[in-house]
Design a protein around this motif. Sequence first.
Motif, PDB file in Angstrom:
ATOM      1  N   PHE A 113       0.832  -1.198   0.000  1.00 16.86           N
ATOM      2  CA  PHE A 113       0.000   0.000   0.000  1.00 16.86           C
ATOM      3  C   PHE A 113       0.873   1.257   0.000  1.00 16.86           C
ATOM      4  CE2 PHE A 113      -3.752   2.321   2.274  1.00 16.86           C
ATOM      5  CZ  PHE A 113      -3.965   3.052   1.123  1.00 16.86           C
ATOM      6  N   VAL A 114       1.335   1.602  -1.188  1.00 17.79           N
ATOM      7  CA  VAL A 114       2.111   2.826  -1.377  1.00 17.79           C
ATOM      8  C   VAL A 114       1.181   4.032  -1.240  1.00 17.79           C
ATOM      9  CG1 VAL A 114       3.562   4.079  -3.021  1.00 17.79           C
ATOM     10  CG2 VAL A 114       3.593   1.575  -3.000  1.00 17.79           C
ATOM     11  N   GLY A 147      -3.128   2.991   6.388  1.00 21.04           N
ATOM     12  CA  GLY A 147      -4.210   3.596   5.626  1.00 21.04           C
ATOM     13  C   GLY A 147      -5.526   2.928   5.946  1.00 21.04           C
ATOM     14  N   ASN A 203      -9.310  11.055   3.592  1.00 23.75           N
ATOM     15  CA  ASN A 203      -9.139  10.306   2.357  1.00 23.75           C
ATOM     16  C   ASN A 203     -10.491  10.165   1.669  1.00 23.75           C
ATOM     17  OD1 ASN A 203      -7.719   8.598   0.454  1.00 23.75           O
ATOM     18  ND2 ASN A 203      -8.715   6.859   1.421  1.00 23.75           N
ATOM     19  N   SER A 258     -10.796  -3.869   1.181  1.00 23.54           N
ATOM     20  CA  SER A 258     -10.549  -2.430   1.333  1.00 23.54           C
ATOM     21  C   SER A 258     -11.833  -1.689   1.681  1.00 23.54           C
ATOM     22  CB  SER A 258      -9.972  -1.853   0.031  1.00 23.54           C
ATOM     23  OG  SER A 258     -10.937  -1.913  -1.005  1.00 23.54           O
ATOM     24  N   ILE A 300     -10.024   3.108  -5.805  1.00 20.33           N
ATOM     25  CA  ILE A 300      -8.801   3.170  -5.016  1.00 20.33           C
ATOM     26  C   ILE A 300      -8.800   4.389  -4.102  1.00 20.33           C
ATOM     27  CG2 ILE A 300      -7.635   4.470  -6.842  1.00 20.33           C
ATOM     28  CD1 ILE A 300      -5.072   2.955  -6.229  1.00 20.33           C
ATOM     29  N   ASP A 301      -7.997   4.350  -3.032  1.00 23.10           N
ATOM     30  CA  ASP A 301      -7.823   5.496  -2.145  1.00 23.10           C
ATOM     31  C   ASP A 301      -7.121   6.621  -2.895  1.00 23.10           C
ATOM     32  OD1 ASP A 301      -8.361   4.409   0.816  1.00 23.10           O
ATOM     33  OD2 ASP A 301      -7.342   2.848  -0.328  1.00 23.10           O
ATOM     34  N   TYR A 348      -3.317   6.926  -2.351  1.00 28.97           N
ATOM     35  CA  TYR A 348      -2.531   5.964  -3.120  1.00 28.97           C
ATOM     36  C   TYR A 348      -2.464   6.401  -4.573  1.00 28.97           C
ATOM     37  CZ  TYR A 348      -0.813   1.467  -4.897  1.00 28.97           C
ATOM     38  OH  TYR A 348      -0.066   0.502  -5.500  1.00 28.97           O
ATOM     39  N   TYR A 406      -0.113   9.396  -5.129  1.00 27.14           N
ATOM     40  CA  TYR A 406       1.297   9.047  -4.980  1.00 27.14           C
ATOM     41  C   TYR A 406       1.757   8.178  -6.143  1.00 27.14           C
ATOM     42  CZ  TYR A 406       5.680   7.438  -2.932  1.00 27.14           C
ATOM     43  OH  TYR A 406       7.005   7.164  -2.716  1.00 27.14           O
ATOM     44  N   TYR A 407       0.974   7.163  -6.469  1.00 29.18           N
ATOM     45  CA  TYR A 407       1.355   6.230  -7.529  1.00 29.18           C
ATOM     46  C   TYR A 407       1.505   6.950  -8.867  1.00 29.18           C
ATOM     47  CZ  TYR A 407       1.449   2.036 -10.435  1.00 29.18           C
ATOM     48  OH  TYR A 407       1.829   1.058 -11.331  1.00 29.18           O
TER      49      TYR A 407
END
Length: 272
Positions: free
Chosen positions: A50-51, A106, A126, A155, A200-201, A204, A207-208
């Motif tokens: 989980f980046v 997270g 978030n 999730s 998705i969050d 994440y 950042y990704y």
Amino acid sequence: MKKRKYLLFTIATLFFVLVIAGCGRKKTDTDQWSRISSEKRVIVGLDDSFVPMGFQNKAGEIIGFDVDLARAVFDLYGITVDFQPIDWSMKENELQNQTIDLIWNGYSKSAEREEKVLFSDEYMKNEQVVVSLKKNNINRFADMKGKILGAQNGSSGYNSFEEQPEILKNLVKDQTAILYDGFNEAFMDLKSGRIDGLLIDRVYANYYLSHEDNLADFSIVSGQFESEAFAVGLRKSDKIVADKINIAFAKLRESGKLAEISKEWFGEDVTK
């Protein structure tokens, strides 16, 4: 004969050691702060893909925003943090079975999860978004009609997907989502066209995609899911542990350390 007796003795000794070790972590309804502060060790369970919250780098080290935050919290008490990768869909079971002491990666606070765990104070906001390739022309959730969606198993995003079907589930193909254990594989499938969108969050996704060479090829859209907040998950009996974490949060915020950690990972202070 002597070899046989020695072998039996060795097996018996090993069995005794395993039993004693197992008894040391048996399930209990007692607050665990006394044990944690005495052992000077606490175990955090996380999804190590989980980046940027908690993940393994190329060297195999577990790093991330939550990793640095957890260490900063327990440094105030002279306690070492051990990070234990777990099956994220089984995180609450791992917590109750005493395999880990905390869920910290997270972890979104929700009414459903509050029935199972005790939450610390919130430390970050978030929301759930859908990431897609721009060529798919998905500019709002409604554009996912009849398309293939991916999500992470266990999730908060997938929980929202199931609990509020009118927002997204009723739109997508077969009214279901392809589930992944981690987001790395999901992004690979998104790039290859196996899925059209990924729930998705936002932390994440931001950042990704900021680390993608072809950032311009992706789009991020928000829907009507309510915003979320990240917090630490504890056993309901661990009220003192929760208090210690909350006190540490306040100290780190006041000293500026919390903002420092946030800026290192996000380039800005995104904490609550």
